[in-house]
Design a protein around this motif. Structure first.
Motif, PDB file in Angstrom:
ATOM      1  N   LEU A  17      -4.901   0.909  -6.842  1.00 17.91           N
ATOM      2  CA  LEU A  17      -4.598   1.401  -5.823  1.00 17.91           C
ATOM      3  C   LEU A  17      -3.284   1.653  -5.563  1.00 17.91           C
ATOM      4  O   LEU A  17      -2.549   0.547  -5.528  1.00 17.91           O
ATOM      5  CB  LEU A  17      -5.340   1.205  -4.585  1.00 17.91           C
ATOM      6  N   VAL A  18      -2.610   2.684  -5.751  1.00 19.73           N
ATOM      7  CA  VAL A  18      -1.029   2.763  -5.562  1.00 19.73           C
ATOM      8  C   VAL A  18      -0.557   3.127  -4.001  1.00 19.73           C
ATOM      9  O   VAL A  18      -1.267   4.100  -3.447  1.00 19.73           O
ATOM     10  CB  VAL A  18      -0.524   3.954  -6.470  1.00 19.73           C
ATOM     11  N   ASP A  19       0.069   2.171  -3.657  1.00 12.29           N
ATOM     12  CA  ASP A  19       0.549   2.292  -2.244  1.00 12.29           C
ATOM     13  C   ASP A  19       2.089   2.569  -2.212  1.00 12.29           C
ATOM     14  O   ASP A  19       2.865   2.334  -2.839  1.00 12.29           O
ATOM     15  CB  ASP A  19       0.399   0.977  -1.540  1.00 12.29           C
ATOM     16  N   LEU A  20       2.093   3.709  -1.450  1.00  9.19           N
ATOM     17  CA  LEU A  20       3.613   4.655  -1.428  1.00  9.19           C
ATOM     18  C   LEU A  20       4.481   3.785  -0.381  1.00  9.19           C
ATOM     19  O   LEU A  20       4.008   3.792   0.813  1.00  9.19           O
ATOM     20  CB  LEU A  20       3.616   6.111  -1.099  1.00  9.19           C
ATOM     21  N   ASP A  21       5.586   3.148  -0.535  1.00 15.67           N
ATOM     22  CA  ASP A  21       6.252   2.395   0.286  1.00 15.67           C
ATOM     23  C   ASP A  21       7.825   2.616   0.081  1.00 15.67           C
ATOM     24  O   ASP A  21       8.318   2.360  -0.826  1.00 15.67           O
ATOM     25  CB  ASP A  21       6.177   0.767   0.051  1.00 15.67           C
ATOM     26  N   SER A  42      -5.840   1.629   5.876  1.00 11.60           N
ATOM     27  CA  SER A  42      -6.231   2.476   4.552  1.00 11.60           C
ATOM     28  C   SER A  42      -6.482   1.772   3.474  1.00 11.60           C
ATOM     29  O   SER A  42      -7.440   1.887   2.639  1.00 11.60           O
ATOM     30  CB  SER A  42      -5.396   3.725   4.682  1.00 11.60           C
ATOM     31  N   LEU A  43      -5.406   0.988   3.191  1.00 14.37           N
ATOM     32  CA  LEU A  43      -5.496   0.216   1.862  1.00 14.37           C
ATOM     33  C   LEU A  43      -6.625  -0.863   2.022  1.00 14.37           C
ATOM     34  O   LEU A  43      -7.512  -1.047   0.837  1.00 14.37           O
ATOM     35  CB  LEU A  43      -4.160  -0.354   1.757  1.00 14.37           C
ATOM     36  N   VAL A  44      -6.688  -1.508   2.897  1.00 10.25           N
ATOM     37  CA  VAL A  44      -7.918  -2.579   3.190  1.00 10.25           C
ATOM     38  C   VAL A  44      -9.132  -1.988   2.955  1.00 10.25           C
ATOM     39  O   VAL A  44     -10.206  -2.330   2.176  1.00 10.25           O
ATOM     40  CB  VAL A  44      -7.576  -3.300   4.588  1.00 10.25           C
ATOM     41  N   ALA A  45      -9.146  -0.708   3.962  1.00  7.45           N
ATOM     42  CA  ALA A  45     -10.648  -0.060   3.419  1.00  7.45           C
ATOM     43  C   ALA A  45     -10.881   0.478   2.215  1.00  7.45           C
ATOM     44  O   ALA A  45     -11.964   0.337   1.638  1.00  7.45           O
ATOM     45  CB  ALA A  45     -10.751   1.055   4.699  1.00  7.45           C
ATOM     46  N   ALA A  46      -9.952   0.891   1.649  1.00 11.22           N
ATOM     47  CA  ALA A  46      -9.925   1.321   0.145  1.00 11.22           C
ATOM     48  C   ALA A  46     -10.437   0.177  -0.870  1.00 11.22           C
ATOM     49  O   ALA A  46     -11.370   0.133  -1.686  1.00 11.22           O
ATOM     50  CB  ALA A  46      -8.773   2.067  -0.407  1.00 11.22           C
ATOM     51  N   ARG A  47      -9.750  -1.014  -0.544  1.00 12.36           N
ATOM     52  CA  ARG A  47     -10.146  -2.257  -1.473  1.00 12.36           C
ATOM     53  C   ARG A  47     -11.578  -2.520  -1.372  1.00 12.36           C
ATOM     54  O   ARG A  47     -12.263  -2.927  -1.953  1.00 12.36           O
ATOM     55  CB  ARG A  47      -9.139  -3.229  -1.159  1.00 12.36           C
ATOM     56  N   GLU A  48     -11.915  -2.558   0.030  1.00 10.36           N
ATOM     57  CA  GLU A  48     -13.351  -3.114   0.175  1.00 10.36           C
ATOM     58  C   GLU A  48     -14.315  -2.069  -0.140  1.00 10.36           C
ATOM     59  O   GLU A  48     -15.209  -2.444  -0.705  1.00 10.36           O
ATOM     60  CB  GLU A  48     -13.400  -2.974   1.759  1.00 10.36           C
ATOM     61  N   ALA A  49     -14.018  -0.856  -0.171  1.00 10.04           N
ATOM     62  CA  ALA A  49     -15.054   0.327  -0.739  1.00 10.04           C
ATOM     63  C   ALA A  49     -15.169   0.045  -2.274  1.00 10.04           C
ATOM     64  O   ALA A  49     -16.255   0.139  -2.870  1.00 10.04           O
ATOM     65  CB  ALA A  49     -14.561   1.677  -0.330  1.00 10.04           C
ATOM     66  N   VAL A  50     -14.193  -0.263  -2.941  1.00  6.06           N
ATOM     67  CA  VAL A  50     -14.121  -0.414  -4.503  1.00  6.06           C
ATOM     68  C   VAL A  50     -14.704  -1.759  -4.713  1.00  6.06           C
ATOM     69  O   VAL A  50     -15.653  -1.814  -5.752  1.00  6.06           O
ATOM     70  CB  VAL A  50     -12.533  -0.379  -5.112  1.00  6.06           C
ATOM     71  N   CYS A  51     -14.480  -2.685  -4.110  1.00  7.05           N
ATOM     72  CA  CYS A  51     -15.212  -4.049  -4.369  1.00  7.05           C
ATOM     73  C   CYS A  51     -16.638  -4.020  -4.228  1.00  7.05           C
ATOM     74  O   CYS A  51     -17.458  -4.559  -4.721  1.00  7.05           O
ATOM     75  CB  CYS A  51     -14.649  -5.069  -3.561  1.00  7.05           C
ATOM     76  N   ALA A  52     -17.150  -3.200  -2.963  1.00  6.64           N
ATOM     77  CA  ALA A  52     -18.386  -3.064  -2.657  1.00  6.64           C
ATOM     78  C   ALA A  52     -19.196  -2.469  -3.606  1.00  6.64           C
ATOM     79  O   ALA A  52     -20.400  -2.630  -3.568  1.00  6.64           O
ATOM     80  CB  ALA A  52     -18.629  -2.189  -1.375  1.00  6.64           C
ATOM     81  N   LEU A  53     -18.645  -1.725  -4.799  1.00  2.00           N
ATOM     82  CA  LEU A  53     -19.201  -1.143  -5.790  1.00  2.00           C
ATOM     83  C   LEU A  53     -19.330  -2.071  -6.956  1.00  2.00           C
ATOM     84  O   LEU A  53     -19.649  -1.494  -8.022  1.00  2.00           O
ATOM     85  CB  LEU A  53     -18.446   0.341  -6.218  1.00  2.00           C
ATOM     86  N   GLY A  54     -18.825  -3.283  -6.948  1.00  2.00           N
ATOM     87  CA  GLY A  54     -18.963  -4.145  -8.077  1.00  2.00           C
ATOM     88  C   GLY A  54     -17.676  -3.913  -8.895  1.00  2.00           C
ATOM     89  O   GLY A  54     -17.882  -4.417 -10.128  1.00  2.00           O
ATOM     90  N   ARG A  55     -16.571  -3.400  -8.394  1.00  2.00           N
ATOM     91  CA  ARG A  55     -15.576  -3.300  -9.403  1.00  2.00           C
ATOM     92  C   ARG A  55     -14.425  -4.234  -8.852  1.00  2.00           C
ATOM     93  O   ARG A  55     -14.506  -4.809  -7.401  1.00  2.00           O
ATOM     94  CB  ARG A  55     -14.851  -1.875  -9.239  1.00  2.00           C
ATOM     95  N   THR A  56     -13.246  -4.673  -9.565  1.00  2.00           N
ATOM     96  CA  THR A  56     -12.282  -5.237  -9.138  1.00  2.00           C
ATOM     97  C   THR A  56     -11.147  -4.520  -8.687  1.00  2.00           C
ATOM     98  O   THR A  56     -10.942  -3.166  -9.164  1.00  2.00           O
ATOM     99  CB  THR A  56     -11.716  -6.135 -10.165  1.00  2.00           C
ATOM    100  N   ALA A  57     -10.317  -4.896  -7.616  1.00  2.00           N
ATOM    101  CA  ALA A  57      -9.338  -3.945  -7.097  1.00  2.00           C
ATOM    102  C   ALA A  57      -8.210  -4.813  -7.081  1.00  2.00           C
ATOM    103  O   ALA A  57      -7.943  -5.637  -6.717  1.00  2.00           O
ATOM    104  CB  ALA A  57      -9.497  -3.435  -5.579  1.00  2.00           C
ATOM    105  N   ASP A  58      -6.807  -3.804  -7.297  1.00  2.00           N
ATOM    106  CA  ASP A  58      -5.565  -4.479  -7.369  1.00  2.00           C
ATOM    107  C   ASP A  58      -4.652  -3.162  -6.619  1.00  2.00           C
ATOM    108  O   ASP A  58      -5.030  -2.074  -6.766  1.00  2.00           O
ATOM    109  CB  ASP A  58      -4.922  -4.856  -8.892  1.00  2.00           C
ATOM    110  N   THR A  59      -3.506  -3.912  -5.934  1.00  2.00           N
ATOM    111  CA  THR A  59      -2.772  -2.987  -5.441  1.00  2.00           C
ATOM    112  C   THR A  59      -1.365  -2.917  -5.990  1.00  2.00           C
ATOM    113  O   THR A  59      -0.805  -3.866  -6.309  1.00  2.00           O
ATOM    114  CB  THR A  59      -2.749  -3.349  -3.896  1.00  2.00           C
ATOM    115  N   VAL A  60      -1.005  -1.689  -6.277  1.00  2.00           N
ATOM    116  CA  VAL A  60       0.617  -1.797  -6.776  1.00  2.00           C
ATOM    117  C   VAL A  60       1.583  -1.064  -5.798  1.00  2.00           C
ATOM    118  O   VAL A  60       1.069   0.209  -5.418  1.00  2.00           O
ATOM    119  CB  VAL A  60       0.636  -0.940  -8.158  1.00  2.00           C
ATOM    120  N   THR A  61       2.762  -1.420  -5.200  1.00  2.00           N
ATOM    121  CA  THR A  61       3.641  -0.651  -4.453  1.00  2.00           C
ATOM    122  C   THR A  61       4.621   0.085  -5.293  1.00  2.00           C
ATOM    123  O   THR A  61       5.225  -0.474  -5.950  1.00  2.00           O
ATOM    124  CB  THR A  61       4.154  -1.734  -3.484  1.00  2.00           C
TER     125      THR A  61
END
Length: 263
Positions: A17-21, A42-61
């Motif tokens: 997930l790309v975060d604009l900063d 928003s980022l937290v909600a997105a990560r939780e949604a991805v992980c709930a589907l059995g995927r791993t999630a990472d965030t890049v700023t």
């Protein structure tokens, strides 16, 4: 978020997930109740949604303020724009960004910002992102993160609240193609349910407040009343190459028969 992740990845896939900063504007995403959330929530909600589907999630700023002005590639329609008051004209007049050079493995940013190759990279861009974000640099960051066959999914939308329609899809497609990504699909994401063949406006409380503000600004400026936003856009791109492979022609030299010693 769930639909995009499930459509483009299998369980066990790695999603970035790309975060604009700092974000040029609040990038919206739908919460569980359909309300708009912004920033860290928003980022937290997105990560939780991805992980709930059995995927791993990472965030890049993505630091949009790095590298000076936000210069992007010229869209294919750039030479057709002649209206000086059109906000697209400013983008059309910008010079093309430098061509992609060096090894495809050399990602944007320092080594510490690079991670495992991603099966899917997701980024949300507001309508006016091209004014403050280098879309070329953003596309290169995604291209260097993706494995071969990986997908970049960009959520965006048009905007009309300033009196003129702004549609960022052309600039995003141009930047992604400039990063050697293949344009696969344009998906329309409805914000209103379809009932009996018609769209039924059912905005959440947050969206209704945003619309009331936009309508008030339009009335003060003597502009036509804006419409409720009925849909957003998801643009999908594929990474056809292996970013970790050396560029062609840089491998070890093949000895020529009969040349050199040992004969």
């Amino acid at each position: 978020m769930e639909s995009v992740t499930a459509a483009f990845t299998d369980p066990g896939a790695h999603v970035v997930l790309v975060d604009l900063d700092p974000a040029p504007a609040a990038a919206l995403s739908s919460g569980a109740d359909g309300s708009a959330t912004t920033g860290e929530a928003s980022l937290v909600a997105a990560r939780e949604a991805v992980c709930a589907l059995g995927r791993t999630a990472d965030t890049v700023t993505f630091h949009s303020c790095d590298g000076g002005s936000a210069v992007s590639s010229r869209p294919f329609w750039a030479d057709l724009v002649t209206e000086a008051t059109d906000p697209s004209a400013e983008l059309a007049g910008t010079p093309p960004a430098p061509a992609r050079t060096g090894s495809p493995a050399s990602a944007e940013g320092p080594e510490s910002e690079r991670g495992a190759r991603a099966d899917l990279v997701i980024v949300s861009l507001p309508a006016h992102a091209a004014a403050s974000v280098s879309l070329d640099r953003l596309a290169l960051l995604a291209a260097n993160r993706l494995r071969q066959g990986g997908i970049l999914a960009v959520y965006t939308h048009s905007d009309w609240t300033r009196g003129l329609l702004v549609d960022p899809t052309g600039a995003i497609v141009a930047a992604a193609q400039h990063a050697d990504l293949l344009y696969l699909q344009h998906i329309v994401t409805l914000h209103a349910p379809v009932e009996k063949g018609r769209l039924r406006a059912a905005p959440s409380a947050a969206v209704a407040v945003e619309y009331d503000r936009a309508r008030h600004r339009a009335a003060v400026r003597g502009l036509p009343a804006p419409h409720l936003r009925a849909h957003g856009d998801v643009l999908a791109f594929a990474q056809p190459a292996d970013p970790g492979a050396p560029p062609s022609g840089t491998g070890p030299a093949t000895p020529v028969p009969g040349a050199g010693g040992g004969q």
